[in-house]
Design a protein around this motif. Structure first.
Motif, PDB file in Angstrom:
ATOM      1  N   LYS A   1     -52.922 109.436  77.592  1.00  0.00           N
ATOM      2  CA  LYS A   1     -52.418 110.527  78.407  1.00  0.00           C
ATOM      3  C   LYS A   1     -52.302 110.090  79.861  1.00  0.00           C
ATOM      4  CE  LYS A   1     -54.187 114.412  75.684  1.00  0.00           C
ATOM      5  NZ  LYS A   1     -55.131 115.557  75.668  1.00  0.00           N
ATOM      6  N   THR A   2     -51.263 110.556  80.507  1.00  0.00           N
ATOM      7  CA  THR A   2     -51.111 110.342  81.940  1.00  0.00           C
ATOM      8  C   THR A   2     -51.234 111.689  82.650  1.00  0.00           C
ATOM      9  OG1 THR A   2     -48.701 110.598  81.844  1.00  0.00           O
ATOM     10  CG2 THR A   2     -49.597 108.367  81.567  1.00  0.00           C
ATOM     11  N   TYR A   3     -51.706 111.644  83.864  1.00  0.00           N
ATOM     12  CA  TYR A   3     -51.984 112.883  84.598  1.00  0.00           C
ATOM     13  C   TYR A   3     -51.469 112.784  86.024  1.00  0.00           C
ATOM     14  CZ  TYR A   3     -55.537 113.612  80.912  1.00  0.00           C
ATOM     15  OH  TYR A   3     -56.196 113.752  79.721  1.00  0.00           O
ATOM     16  N   GLU A   4     -51.001 113.903  86.531  1.00  0.00           N
ATOM     17  CA  GLU A   4     -50.699 114.067  87.943  1.00  0.00           C
ATOM     18  C   GLU A   4     -51.456 115.312  88.405  1.00  0.00           C
ATOM     19  OE1 GLU A   4     -46.563 114.029  88.840  1.00  0.00           O
ATOM     20  OE2 GLU A   4     -46.233 112.032  87.986  1.00  0.00           O
ATOM     21  N   LEU A   5     -52.536 115.098  89.140  1.00  0.00           N
ATOM     22  CA  LEU A   5     -53.473 116.162  89.453  1.00  0.00           C
ATOM     23  C   LEU A   5     -53.384 116.587  90.916  1.00  0.00           C
ATOM     24  CD1 LEU A   5     -56.610 114.695  87.608  1.00  0.00           C
ATOM     25  CD2 LEU A   5     -54.738 116.073  86.668  1.00  0.00           C
ATOM     26  N   LYS A   6     -53.722 117.856  91.158  1.00  0.00           N
ATOM     27  CA  LYS A   6     -53.796 118.402  92.506  1.00  0.00           C
ATOM     28  C   LYS A   6     -55.262 118.610  92.872  1.00  0.00           C
ATOM     29  CE  LYS A   6     -51.108 121.942  91.718  1.00  0.00           C
ATOM     30  NZ  LYS A   6     -50.329 123.189  91.953  1.00  0.00           N
ATOM     31  N   PHE A   7     -55.631 118.159  94.079  1.00  0.00           N
ATOM     32  CA  PHE A   7     -57.013 118.142  94.528  1.00  0.00           C
ATOM     33  C   PHE A   7     -57.078 118.880  95.864  1.00  0.00           C
ATOM     34  CE2 PHE A   7     -60.695 114.841  95.313  1.00  0.00           C
ATOM     35  CZ  PHE A   7     -61.620 115.882  95.281  1.00  0.00           C
TER      36      PHE A   7
ATOM     37  N   ILE B   1     -61.586 109.009  96.401  1.00  0.00           N
ATOM     38  CA  ILE B   1     -61.646 109.281  94.960  1.00  0.00           C
ATOM     39  C   ILE B   1     -60.257 109.151  94.349  1.00  0.00           C
ATOM     40  CG2 ILE B   1     -61.973 111.125  93.259  1.00  0.00           C
ATOM     41  CD1 ILE B   1     -64.379 112.054  94.897  1.00  0.00           C
ATOM     42  N   ALA B   2     -59.261 109.752  95.012  1.00  0.00           N
ATOM     43  CA  ALA B   2     -57.886 109.691  94.489  1.00  0.00           C
ATOM     44  C   ALA B   2     -57.405 108.246  94.388  1.00  0.00           C
ATOM     45  CB  ALA B   2     -56.958 110.504  95.391  1.00  0.00           C
ATOM     46  N   LYS B   3     -57.669 107.453  95.409  1.00  0.00           N
ATOM     47  CA  LYS B   3     -57.244 106.048  95.431  1.00  0.00           C
ATOM     48  C   LYS B   3     -57.953 105.248  94.338  1.00  0.00           C
ATOM     49  CE  LYS B   3     -57.005 102.087  98.646  1.00  0.00           C
ATOM     50  NZ  LYS B   3     -57.956 101.174  97.992  1.00  0.00           N
ATOM     51  N   ASP B   4     -59.273 105.431  94.241  1.00  0.00           N
ATOM     52  CA  ASP B   4     -60.057 104.673  93.260  1.00  0.00           C
ATOM     53  C   ASP B   4     -59.659 105.027  91.827  1.00  0.00           C
ATOM     54  OD1 ASP B   4     -61.366 103.441  95.318  1.00  0.00           O
ATOM     55  OD2 ASP B   4     -63.219 104.595  95.123  1.00  0.00           O
ATOM     56  N   VAL B   5     -59.427 106.312  91.582  1.00  0.00           N
ATOM     57  CA  VAL B   5     -59.030 106.725  90.230  1.00  0.00           C
ATOM     58  C   VAL B   5     -57.689 106.114  89.858  1.00  0.00           C
ATOM     59  CG1 VAL B   5     -58.251 108.696  88.848  1.00  0.00           C
ATOM     60  CG2 VAL B   5     -60.387 108.855  90.132  1.00  0.00           C
ATOM     61  N   GLU B   6     -56.717 106.193  90.757  1.00  0.00           N
ATOM     62  CA  GLU B   6     -55.397 105.642  90.454  1.00  0.00           C
ATOM     63  C   GLU B   6     -55.474 104.137  90.217  1.00  0.00           C
ATOM     64  OE1 GLU B   6     -50.803 105.554  92.161  1.00  0.00           O
ATOM     65  OE2 GLU B   6     -52.283 106.890  93.063  1.00  0.00           O
ATOM     66  N   GLU B   7     -56.242 103.432  91.057  1.00  0.00           N
ATOM     67  CA  GLU B   7     -56.349 101.979  90.906  1.00  0.00           C
ATOM     68  C   GLU B   7     -57.064 101.608  89.608  1.00  0.00           C
ATOM     69  OE1 GLU B   7     -58.290 100.518  94.379  1.00  0.00           O
ATOM     70  OE2 GLU B   7     -56.469 100.587  95.630  1.00  0.00           O
TER      71      GLU B   7
ATOM     72  N   ILE C   1     -53.671 107.940  86.010  1.00  0.00           N
ATOM     73  CA  ILE C   1     -54.104 109.212  86.585  1.00  0.00           C
ATOM     74  C   ILE C   1     -53.833 109.164  88.081  1.00  0.00           C
ATOM     75  CG2 ILE C   1     -56.019 110.810  86.960  1.00  0.00           C
ATOM     76  CD1 ILE C   1     -57.387 109.687  84.503  1.00  0.00           C
ATOM     77  N   LYS C   2     -52.932 110.017  88.532  1.00  0.00           N
ATOM     78  CA  LYS C   2     -52.585 110.116  89.950  1.00  0.00           C
ATOM     79  C   LYS C   2     -53.130 111.440  90.485  1.00  0.00           C
ATOM     80  CE  LYS C   2     -48.366 107.287  89.982  1.00  0.00           C
ATOM     81  NZ  LYS C   2     -48.456 106.761  88.597  1.00  0.00           N
ATOM     82  N   ILE C   3     -53.663 111.402  91.690  1.00  0.00           N
ATOM     83  CA  ILE C   3     -54.245 112.598  92.302  1.00  0.00           C
ATOM     84  C   ILE C   3     -53.655 112.779  93.692  1.00  0.00           C
ATOM     85  CG2 ILE C   3     -56.367 113.746  93.035  1.00  0.00           C
ATOM     86  CD1 ILE C   3     -57.914 111.995  91.074  1.00  0.00           C
ATOM     87  N   LYS C   4     -53.103 113.957  93.956  1.00  0.00           N
ATOM     88  CA  LYS C   4     -52.575 114.282  95.275  1.00  0.00           C
ATOM     89  C   LYS C   4     -53.555 115.193  95.991  1.00  0.00           C
ATOM     90  CE  LYS C   4     -48.466 115.780  97.794  1.00  0.00           C
ATOM     91  NZ  LYS C   4     -47.068 116.255  97.710  1.00  0.00           N
TER      92      LYS C   4
ATOM     93  N   ASP D   1     -56.266 121.649  89.754  1.00  0.00           N
ATOM     94  CA  ASP D   1     -57.049 120.747  88.905  1.00  0.00           C
ATOM     95  C   ASP D   1     -58.448 120.478  89.444  1.00  0.00           C
ATOM     96  OD1 ASP D   1     -54.843 120.106  87.025  1.00  0.00           O
ATOM     97  OD2 ASP D   1     -53.938 119.258  88.831  1.00  0.00           O
ATOM     98  N   MET D   2     -58.550 120.209  90.753  1.00  0.00           N
ATOM     99  CA  MET D   2     -59.812 119.789  91.336  1.00  0.00           C
ATOM    100  C   MET D   2     -60.000 120.417  92.718  1.00  0.00           C
ATOM    101  SD  MET D   2     -59.645 115.688  90.500  1.00  0.00           S
ATOM    102  CE  MET D   2     -61.260 115.387  91.254  1.00  0.00           C
ATOM    103  N   GLY D   3     -61.249 120.430  93.192  1.00  0.00           N
ATOM    104  CA  GLY D   3     -61.528 120.907  94.533  1.00  0.00           C
ATOM    105  C   GLY D   3     -62.827 120.322  95.062  1.00  0.00           C
ATOM    106  N   LEU D   4     -62.902 120.143  96.380  1.00  0.00           N
ATOM    107  CA  LEU D   4     -64.144 119.756  97.052  1.00  0.00           C
ATOM    108  C   LEU D   4     -64.313 120.737  98.198  1.00  0.00           C
ATOM    109  CD1 LEU D   4     -66.557 117.913  97.365  1.00  0.00           C
ATOM    110  CD2 LEU D   4     -65.149 116.335  98.704  1.00  0.00           C
ATOM    111  N   MET D   5     -65.291 121.662  98.059  1.00  0.00           N
ATOM    112  CA  MET D   5     -65.333 122.803  98.978  1.00  0.00           C
ATOM    113  C   MET D   5     -66.660 123.537  98.855  1.00  0.00           C
ATOM    114  SD  MET D   5     -62.626 124.820  96.636  1.00  0.00           S
ATOM    115  CE  MET D   5     -63.063 125.415  95.000  1.00  0.00           C
ATOM    116  N   SER D   6     -66.814 124.564  99.675  1.00  0.00           N
ATOM    117  CA  SER D   6     -67.990 125.422  99.588  1.00  0.00           C
ATOM    118  C   SER D   6     -68.019 126.109  98.230  1.00  0.00           C
ATOM    119  CB  SER D   6     -67.940 126.488 100.691  1.00  0.00           C
ATOM    120  OG  SER D   6     -67.779 125.905 101.956  1.00  0.00           O
TER     121      SER D   6
END
Length: 341
Positions: A33-39, A56-62, A68-71, A94-99
């Protein structure tokens, strides 16, 4: 004629079914599976938290060879953290880093009890997935179809204000500041116990409210965010240490379950590394950004250990009573027991 119509109908149906299978989880050349995720995040472009998101986005894609690509969308571009939490729950984000918001489950407020943590060491011990706090938050988030992967330590919080706070250590006097608070009972009760008039207001509306004078100060942030986002609309910063802030790394649980075991291990490893790094750097960043606030001409008021202890004892005695309603008496007792171990 009928055969021709039948052929066309079957062709349209085949095309429709094929289109239904073409989404953000399409199969790659090897059948994976390939993914294009929003973070989504809430901090500015150059904030350490946003930098962590981009890493995280860079490391996952590499490490997935681009499978798996994350924007990354920082600075509340996708809405307030309460809205983004709901969108992650539904799978439209798809993802979040927040309160961690508490509007769907007030038990989330357990980590924001005033003066819950004494120091960085105690906070770091609890902001782990295998701690009492970590396990409890995971259970709460799972009920919302969200997987909690880790934490980003922001540091001990304080109060940014346009106006000077009157008698900041005198609990019986009105502080003369109309204070923005998050819409959480624990924050509201403690701010009012300390002598502030309060207005619950979404974080995304805070800058405009301070600029317009709708509110005169705010509680809920640490030195870094006061400097990066509000240094041109505040004149004072008070290091009350009234709460410890750590942002939560979330991912939609259905999406998480669709990953291979290897993909989950990759995400979890990166989340663990992020959590550890944030605690390694948070205390020093707190010191650095208080200095930056001073350089901007903002008066920074710090309190002695004895003064902070007095604030802590008063707050625990007077403000924690609301926690029996918001998080439940049993959970409160379990939390305090875990901190005493």
């Amino acid at each position: 004629m009928k055969k021709g119509l039948l052929f066309i109908s079957l062709l349209i149906m085949a095309l429709f079914l094929g289109a239904c299978g073409n989404n953000d989880q399409a199969s790659g050349e090897g059948g994976e599976k390939t993914y294009e995720l929003k973070f989504g995040g809430i901090m500015p472009e150059d904030h350490p938290t946003t930098i962590a998101m981009k890493k995280i986005a860079k490391d996952v894609e590499e490490q997935t060879d681009g499978r798996i690509k994350i924007k990354v969308f920082p600075a509340s571009q996708l809405g307030d953290y309460t809205l983004m939490y709901e969108e992650i729950s539904k799978g439209t984000l798809d993802m979040g880093l927040m309160s961690n918001p508490s509007h769907l489950d007030s038990r989330q407020e357990m980590v924001l009890l005033p003066y819950l943590f004494k120091d960085y060491a105690q906070a770091e011990e609890q902001f782990k997935l295998d701690s009492f706090v970590g396990k409890t938050l995971q259970e709460i988030d799972n009920e919302q179809n969200i997987q909690l992967l880790g934490f980003y330590a922001q540091g001990f919080g304080g109060l940014g204000s346009k106006n000077e706070v009157k008698d900041p250590l005198n609990f019986s006097t009105n502080k003369g500041v109309l204070l923005r608070v998050p819409g959480m009972d624990t924050f509201i009760k403690n701010a009012e116990d300390l002598g502030f008039n309060t207005v619950p207001l979404p974080y995304a509306d805070l800058y405009t409210a301070l600029q317009a004078g709708t509110v005169e100060g705010w509680v809920g942030g640490h030195p870094q965010v006061n400097y990066m986002q509000f240094r041109d609309v505040i004149n004072y910063y008070y290091q009350y240490n009234n709460f410890f802030e750590a942002h939560n790394l979330y991912i939609n649980k259905d999406l998480w379950n669709s990953f291979t075991e290897e993909d989950r291990e990759l995400f979890q490893t990166l989340a663990d590394e992020m959590t550890a790094y944030s605690f390694e750097t948070a205390e020093q960043l707190e010191v650095e950004y208080r200095a930056k606030l001073k350089e901007e001409g903002i008066e920074v008021i710090e309190f002695t250990d004895e003064e902070l202890q007095t604030l802590a004892e008063y707050s625990r005695e007077n403000s924690w009573s609301v926690a029996e309603e918001t998080i439940g008496k049993d959970l409160l007792e379990e939390l305090l027991s875990a901190l005493d171990e």
